[in-house]
Design a protein around this motif. Structure first.
Motif, PDB file in Angstrom:
ATOM      1  N   ASP A   9       0.700  -1.210   0.063  1.00 54.63           N
ATOM      2  CA  ASP A   9      -0.043  -0.160   0.109  1.00 54.63           C
ATOM      3  C   ASP A   9       0.807   1.172  -0.282  1.00 54.63           C
ATOM      4  N   LEU A  10       0.495   2.352  -1.006  1.00 51.24           N
ATOM      5  CA  LEU A  10       1.244   3.423  -0.859  1.00 51.24           C
ATOM      6  C   LEU A  10       0.448   4.604  -1.142  1.00 51.24           C
ATOM      7  N   ASN A  11       0.801   5.808  -0.914  1.00 53.55           N
ATOM      8  CA  ASN A  11       0.162   6.986  -1.201  1.00 53.55           C
ATOM      9  C   ASN A  11       1.074   7.933  -1.904  1.00 53.55           C
ATOM     10  N   VAL A  12       0.657   8.189  -3.121  1.00 53.84           N
ATOM     11  CA  VAL A  12       1.469   9.134  -3.998  1.00 53.84           C
ATOM     12  C   VAL A  12       0.578  10.461  -4.661  1.00 53.84           C
ATOM     13  N   GLU A  13       1.403  11.488  -4.467  1.00 50.95           N
ATOM     14  CA  GLU A  13       0.823  12.502  -5.056  1.00 50.95           C
ATOM     15  C   GLU A  13       1.306  12.707  -6.576  1.00 50.95           C
ATOM     16  N   LEU A  14       0.662  12.586  -7.699  1.00 53.50           N
ATOM     17  CA  LEU A  14       1.061  12.590  -9.019  1.00 53.50           C
ATOM     18  C   LEU A  14       0.587  13.992  -9.573  1.00 53.50           C
ATOM     19  N   VAL A  15       1.717  14.626 -10.123  1.00 50.66           N
ATOM     20  CA  VAL A  15       1.317  16.020 -10.730  1.00 50.66           C
ATOM     21  C   VAL A  15       1.760  15.753 -12.114  1.00 50.66           C
ATOM     22  N   ALA A  16       0.805  15.880 -13.337  1.00 51.14           N
ATOM     23  CA  ALA A  16       1.111  15.580 -14.674  1.00 51.14           C
ATOM     24  C   ALA A  16       0.800  16.948 -15.432  1.00 51.14           C
ATOM     25  N   VAL A  17       1.870  17.342 -16.039  1.00 57.61           N
ATOM     26  CA  VAL A  17       1.531  18.698 -16.875  1.00 57.61           C
ATOM     27  C   VAL A  17       1.991  18.427 -18.441  1.00 57.61           C
ATOM     28  N   ARG A  18       1.574  19.229 -19.132  1.00 58.29           N
ATOM     29  CA  ARG A  18       1.522  19.098 -20.557  1.00 58.29           C
ATOM     30  C   ARG A  18       2.551  19.827 -21.048  1.00 58.29           C
ATOM     31  N   HIS A  19       3.162  19.762 -22.009  1.00 49.19           N
ATOM     32  CA  HIS A  19       4.348  20.351 -22.627  1.00 49.19           C
ATOM     33  C   HIS A  19       3.632  21.894 -22.920  1.00 49.19           C
ATOM     34  N   GLY A  20       4.462  22.760 -23.489  1.00 52.18           N
ATOM     35  CA  GLY A  20       4.050  24.112 -23.775  1.00 52.18           C
ATOM     36  C   GLY A  20       3.833  23.965 -25.377  1.00 52.18           C
ATOM     37  N   ILE A  21       3.461  25.174 -25.832  1.00 55.67           N
ATOM     38  CA  ILE A  21       2.977  25.242 -27.260  1.00 55.67           C
ATOM     39  C   ILE A  21       4.079  25.082 -28.268  1.00 55.67           C
ATOM     40  N   THR A  22       3.498  24.267 -29.129  1.00 51.64           N
ATOM     41  CA  THR A  22       4.487  24.255 -30.569  1.00 51.64           C
ATOM     42  C   THR A  22       3.798  24.965 -31.859  1.00 51.64           C
ATOM     43  N   ALA A  23       4.707  25.077 -32.701  1.00 50.51           N
ATOM     44  CA  ALA A  23       3.832  25.691 -34.133  1.00 50.51           C
ATOM     45  C   ALA A  23       2.725  24.729 -34.349  1.00 50.51           C
ATOM     46  N   TRP A  24       2.950  23.315 -34.311  1.00 46.32           N
ATOM     47  CA  TRP A  24       1.918  22.561 -34.826  1.00 46.32           C
ATOM     48  C   TRP A  24       0.756  22.341 -34.126  1.00 46.32           C
ATOM     49  N   ASN A  25       0.840  22.674 -32.703  1.00 48.59           N
ATOM     50  CA  ASN A  25      -0.330  23.223 -31.786  1.00 48.59           C
ATOM     51  C   ASN A  25      -1.259  24.134 -32.293  1.00 48.59           C
ATOM     52  N   LEU A  26      -0.473  25.282 -32.812  1.00 50.41           N
ATOM     53  CA  LEU A  26      -1.275  26.435 -33.220  1.00 50.41           C
ATOM     54  C   LEU A  26      -1.738  26.237 -34.758  1.00 50.41           C
ATOM     55  N   GLU A  27      -0.986  25.224 -35.367  1.00 53.42           N
ATOM     56  CA  GLU A  27      -1.608  24.915 -36.600  1.00 53.42           C
ATOM     57  C   GLU A  27      -2.853  23.860 -36.613  1.00 53.42           C
TER      58      GLU A  27
END
Length: 217
Positions: free
Chosen positions: A4-22
């Motif tokens: 048994d474990l207790n873990v706080e998991l913080v997941a973040v997405r990468h920053g903006i790319t040109a392909w995101n904008l397109e």
């Protein structure tokens, strides 16, 4: 395997790319962050994480996630950092580099959309295959946390990965799990080992990263 474990998991997405904008499917293409467009979100993420201390960091090995991790300044001396290919975005195969208007008339693309990602993309993956590699990674997080005493873990990854983690931990449907670039989710997780030696994670709490401000009257 972990007990048994207790873990706080913080997941973040990468920053903006040109392909995101397109609005291009970028999947596992190694597309870099786009500056100066990405800077505002990355600085906000840095501020949001400034007072946090992580026991370990897992980041997709693709450049846009490694760049985001560097900008976050979350990798403090003595904190192990794992470059993790299992945290890569869904492999979009023949769809990578393309936009909706280039694909919308293709029968296999329409079928993939209708399946909510469950069909395998030609030359790429299905959502089920993405979940399989995330399950294997989560098992390793449990083992590492038991072996090394990790209680708080940062994950720098991709939108599709966070979507699948939200489906798993927050029981959302496919379309509700979207997070924007340089943002993410925080989960309070408990791992329980079963009598058969297999175990699983349960989510006790989730919230947005950066934290959303409460509405004021």
């Amino acid at each position: 395997m972990a007990t048994d474990l207790n873990v706080e998991l913080v997941a973040v997405r990468h920053g903006i790319t040109a392909w995101n904008l397109e609005r291009r499917y970028q999947g596992q293409r190694d597309i870099p962050l786009l500056f100066p467009d990405a800077e505002e979100g990355l600085l906000a993420l840095r501020v949001a994480l400034a007072e946090e201390r992580f026991d370990a960091i897992y980041a997709s090995d693709l450049g846009r996630c490694q760049e985001t991790l560097a900008w976050s300044q979350a990798a403090k001396p003595g904190v192990p950092v794992y470059a993790e290919p299992r945290l890569r975005e869904l492999d979009f195969g023949e769809y990578e580099g393309k936009v909706y208007d280039e694909l919308k008339e293709l029968p296999h693309y329409r079928a993939w959309i209708d399946s909510v990602g469950e069909l395998q993309i030609p030359g790429g993956e299905s959502s089920g295959q993405l979940r399989e590699r995330l399950d294997a990674w989560l098992d390793d997080v449990a083992a590492h946390s038991q072996a090394h005493g990790y209680q708080k873990v940062l994950v720098v990854t991709h939108g599709g990965v966070i979507r699948e983690l939200r489906r798993r931990f927050e029981t959302l449907d496919f379309w509700e799990g979207i997070v924007h670039q340089a943002q993410g989710r925080r989960w309070q997780l408990a791992y329980q080992a079963g009598s058969d030696g297999k175990g699983g994670w349960q989510c006790n709490y989730s919230s947005a990263v950066p934290a959303q401000e409460s509405a004021t009257s």
